[in-house]
Structures are given as structure tokens and as C-alpha cells.
Design a protein around this motif. Structure first.
Motif, short mmCIF file in Angstrom:
data_model
loop_
_atom_site.label_atom_id
_atom_site.label_comp_id
_atom_site.label_asym_id
_atom_site.label_seq_id
_atom_site.Cartn_x
_atom_site.Cartn_y
_atom_site.Cartn_z
N ILE A 98 1.13 -0.73 0.03
CA ILE A 98 -0.01 0.19 -0.16
C ILE A 98 0.71 1.32 0.51
CG2 ILE A 98 -1.82 1.41 1.85
CD1 ILE A 98 -2.37 -1.41 2.68
N LEU A 99 0.87 1.78 -1.31
CA LEU A 99 1.83 3.45 -0.93
C LEU A 99 0.56 4.60 -0.53
CD1 LEU A 99 2.85 2.23 -4.72
CD2 LEU A 99 3.86 1.90 -2.52
N VAL A 100 1.06 5.30 0.52
CA VAL A 100 0.63 6.67 0.96
C VAL A 100 1.71 7.33 0.90
CG1 VAL A 100 0.04 6.73 2.87
CG2 VAL A 100 0.17 4.62 2.72
N THR A 101 0.67 9.08 0.90
CA THR A 101 1.49 10.11 1.12
C THR A 101 0.39 11.49 1.63
OG1 THR A 101 2.46 11.66 -0.27
CG2 THR A 101 0.66 10.31 -1.40
N PRO A 102 0.40 11.84 2.27
CA PRO A 102 -0.15 12.95 2.87
C PRO A 102 -1.06 13.51 1.98
CG PRO A 102 1.50 13.30 3.91
CD PRO A 102 2.27 12.39 2.71
N LYS A 103 -2.55 14.07 2.00
CA LYS A 103 -3.30 14.00 1.42
C LYS A 103 -2.69 16.12 1.08
CE LYS A 103 -7.67 12.11 1.33
NZ LYS A 103 -9.22 12.77 1.08
N ARG A 104 -3.32 16.24 -0.27
CA ARG A 104 -2.37 18.15 -0.69
C ARG A 104 -3.40 18.10 -1.36
NH1 ARG A 104 1.88 14.37 -1.23
NH2 ARG A 104 3.90 15.68 -0.21
N PRO A 105 -3.43 19.92 -0.99
CA PRO A 105 -4.93 20.50 -1.17
C PRO A 105 -4.84 21.05 -2.77
CG PRO A 105 -3.75 21.84 -0.02
CD PRO A 105 -2.54 20.81 -0.18
N GLY A 106 -6.62 20.97 -3.26
CA GLY A 106 -6.92 21.64 -4.44
C GLY A 106 -6.70 20.26 -5.75
N PHE A 107 -6.70 20.85 -6.55
CA PHE A 107 -6.65 19.31 -8.11
C PHE A 107 -5.24 19.40 -8.71
CE2 PHE A 107 -5.55 18.97 -12.27
CZ PHE A 107 -6.19 18.33 -12.73
N TRP A 108 -4.19 20.59 -7.94
CA TRP A 108 -2.69 19.87 -8.31
C TRP A 108 -2.45 19.72 -7.75
CZ3 TRP A 108 -1.52 20.53 -13.47
CH2 TRP A 108 -2.37 21.53 -14.10
N GLY A 109 -3.14 19.18 -6.14
CA GLY A 109 -2.40 18.65 -5.49
C GLY A 109 -2.43 17.19 -5.14
N TRP A 110 -3.91 17.19 -5.86
CA TRP A 110 -4.11 15.41 -6.24
C TRP A 110 -3.32 14.72 -7.24
CZ3 TRP A 110 -5.53 13.05 -10.52
CH2 TRP A 110 -6.54 11.73 -10.84
N VAL A 111 -3.02 15.79 -8.05
CA VAL A 111 -2.04 15.27 -9.39
C VAL A 111 -1.03 15.13 -8.47
CG1 VAL A 111 -1.32 16.49 -11.65
CG2 VAL A 111 -3.30 16.72 -11.58
N LEU A 112 -0.06 15.77 -7.97
CA LEU A 112 1.29 15.71 -7.94
C LEU A 112 0.87 14.76 -6.87
CD1 LEU A 112 4.11 16.74 -6.95
CD2 LEU A 112 2.68 17.42 -4.79
N ASN A 113 0.09 14.27 -6.32
CA ASN A 113 -0.05 13.00 -5.00
C ASN A 113 -0.23 11.52 -6.06
OD1 ASN A 113 -0.01 14.27 -2.62
ND2 ASN A 113 -1.62 13.03 -1.76
#
Length: 352
Positions: A259-274
Motif C-alpha cells: 500500500i503506497l501512502v502520502t499525505p493529502k495535498r489540497p486542490g486539484f494540483w495537490g491531487w495530481v502531485l499525489n
């Protein structure tokens, strides 16, 4: 301390540690559907009621032993296919059509939780303890994706110690560093191993990346219930997190899910970055797993001649052997006391 001792939890195919174990990915269980799952030798029926709640029950109807996974979900209960007896989400019989009213019978239910895209089952007689988590992310809302699902020809305990086998980073992965692990107990079921590194000044790679770290190269493991491991690694400004959720198969083999995990980042670009970070995390995990894959198809682990570099492995064995043991298949508490080397006693000249 022989790893195959019947009085030891470690590397023992006949028993395991009480704790949380993954059952199946959440996406594989739709609303009003039921699945048959065999977990640690015990047959279960797992279903999702109309409320979205996941219910895990022992597989067989107490009337004549029909498998409940052949039945159908009604509301948040399940009805047996054979004679249409119905049980609610607590396992209590609520309808027997041929009798006209419920009977005072029930089926065993098990605690469940959904996290990281997985359905987890508490396997044990006591109140559930903490679900495994990455220590750095204990209070953090996270994004995740499921990575590789795999089967290995060795026990989960043996697979987990690979990540704290200090010397193999030199021999298998060719890292020009001396790695030493410091351990810290979180609770009776969880222990961390964090690295300190020495040397490497002659390597251009180490000289290149050292400015990215205030201290040592970040690499730490947290082990839960002897079966689930979380990895934290990477430079100070960006850590990668991988969870290795493992469970025993018959004969002491392992079925695992990364399972690969990373802290949530805000907004659309945060989703893309994640999404990009999670894919990169998977590549990092694949790199370290690549050199070891064949070893765990052929290994017959028995640590008879430990060296100083095996200190962390001995500590993990000791940690696993101090946890509550359950019997394969029955999930009953093992009634004898584990026979262990006491903490502080020397083995082959090295304290454990």
C-alpha cells in the motif's frame, strides 16, 4: 533460539500473533455482495450491507453448516441459501421461515475496519488494539493506492526482517554504507527500527545526496503484530511511505499487499502531485524488492550463527515472541508460555 520451535511465534506456521490482518481490498466488495475468504486457516463470509458497513462472520450456518457466502445479503444482514435462516450484522438469528420466529442461535462476528483501501479484520479474543499506521502519519489524512499483490515461499516474519537486515544492503543492494539500526518499542505490538549510517565518503552518490539530509539518510521500519511493516524513506524535504500488509498462508507461506501512502495535498494540483508521488513511491519499492525476490522463494530460514550485524533481527524475533499467540485455523489462544531467550542474554556473544 530455533526459528521453527513450537514454543515460538517467529516463523511458526502453526500459530500467529493476535492482531489486525488484511482480508481483501475494499473495491472488491460491493454493496449487498458477499465473498468467501480464508484468513489464517479460518473460513469466513464477508459482506457489505446496504448501509455500506462491512460485516465479517464465521463461514458456516449453525443449522446445517452451509457456507454463508452462498447466501444473499438482505439489508445489513445475511440469509443462508440452504434453509433461509437470516442473521443480522451482530450475528444474531432474526428469522427462521420454517419455524415462524427466530431461534436463540448466533454466528461469530469479528471486528472490522476499512483503511488504506483495505478491509482489515481483528483476529483475537481481546478488544482490538491500534490499526497499523506509519508513525510520521499517525494524525495525518492520507491519499493511497494499492500496489503489488504477491505470494512468497516463506513466512511473513522472515519476509519482514529483510528490511532490517543491515548487511544485505551492502551485499545485495551495493550500498557503500555501514547501516546500524536503533530500535524503539511503541507498544507491546509495535516496534520501530531507524537507521544510523557510517562511511560512504568515498562514494560520489553518497557525497551527492548527503546535503539533502540533516543527519542520516532517512530509512525506518515500523512493525505491527509481526505481520505488517511500514517503511519511511527519502530526503528531508520528501518522504516516501510504503505499507507491507502480510498474512500467512498454509504451510508458512506469505500473501502480501503493498500500500503506497502520502499525505493529502489540497486542490486539484495537490491531487495530481499525489498521483505522481504514489507512482514514484511504487517504483522506489520495486527497486529495493527486485534484488531480493528469488531469495524468498528458496530460503529455509534458521538463524543459528548470528553476527553483530544481525542485532536488529534478533531484537525483532524477541519482540514477536513476546506477543500473544493464536493457533492457526482455530484462532484460539496458545496455552503454553513462549520459550524465549531473555532480554539481555547473550547468544553467540551478542546481546539481544
Amino acid at each position: 533460539m530455533h526459528s521453527t520451535s513450537l514454543h515460538s511465534n517467529f516463523n511458526n506456521p502453526t500459530q500467529f500473533v493476535e492482531g489486525w490482518y488484511w482480508a481483501l481490498p475494499s473495491k472488491e466488495l460491493k454493496v449487498s455482495k458477499v465473498k468467501a475468504v480464508t484468513l489464517l486457516g479460518r473460513n469466513l463470509a464477508i459482506y457489505r450491507g446496504v448501509s455500506g458497513e462491512v460485516v465479517v462472520v464465521d463461514a458456516y450456518c449453525p443449522h446445517m453448516g452451509a457456507h454463508l457466502a452462498e447466501g444473499k445479503v438482505e439489508g445489513d444482514g445475511i440469509r443462508c441459501f440452504f434453509h433461509n435462516w437470516k442473521y443480522d450484522s451482530h450475528g444474531i438469528c432474526v428469522d427462521v421461515p420454517s419455524f415462524g420466529k427466530p431461534l436463540p442461535v448466533c454466528i461469530k462476528t469479528w471486528h472490522t475496519v476499512e483503511k488504506y483501501g483495505m478491509i482489515w479484520v481483528w483476529v483475537g479474543e481481546e478488544k482490538p488494539n491500534l490499526l497499523p499506521f506509519v508513525p510520521e502519519l499517525e494524525q495525518v489524512d492520507c491519499d493511497y493506492i494499492l500496489g503489488t499483490r504477491f505470494v512468497k515461499n516463506c513466512h511473513p516474519n522472515v519476509l519482514l526482517i529483510n528490511a532490517i537486515d543491515a548487511h544485505h544492503f551492502n551485499t545485495v543492494h551495493n550500498l557503500p554504507l555501514e547501516i546500524v539500526f536503533d530500535s524503539q518499542t511503541i507498544n507491546s505490538n509495535a516496534i520501530t527500527f531507524s537507521n544510523t549510517t557510517r562511511g560512504g565518503d568515498d562514494s560520489w552518490l553518497i557525497r551527492l545526496i548527503r546535503p539533502l539530509y540533516r543527519k542520516e539518510v532517512t530509512y525506518s521500519m515500523c512493525y505491527w503484530y509481526g505481520s505488517t511493516g511500514t517503511v519511511t524513506l527519502g530526503p528531508d524535504f520528501l518522504h516516501f511511505y510504503i505499507i507491507f500488509a502480510l498474512r500467512s498462508l498454509e504451510g508458512g507461506k506469505t500473501e502480501g499487499q503493498t500500500i503506497l501512502v502520502t499525505p493529502k495535498r489540497p486542490g486539484f494540483w495537490g491531487w495530481v502531485l499525489n498521483r505522481g508521488l504514489l507512482c514514484l513511491t511504487q517504483q522506489v519499492g520495486n527497486y529495493f524488492a527486485k534484488g531480493d525476490t528469488q531469495v524468498f522463494q528458496t530460503i529455509r530460514f534458521d538463524l543459528k550463527t548470528p553476527t553483530k550485524a544481525d542485532q536488529s533481527i534478533l531484537q525483532f524475533i524477541q519482540h514477536v515472541n513476546h506477543q500473544k499467540a493464536l493457533s492457526w485455523g482455530t484462532w484460539h489462544t496458545v496455552n503454553y508460555l513462549n520459550i524465549q531467550t531473555p532480554i539481555g542474554q547473550e547468544k553467540n556473544g551478542f546481546k539481544i
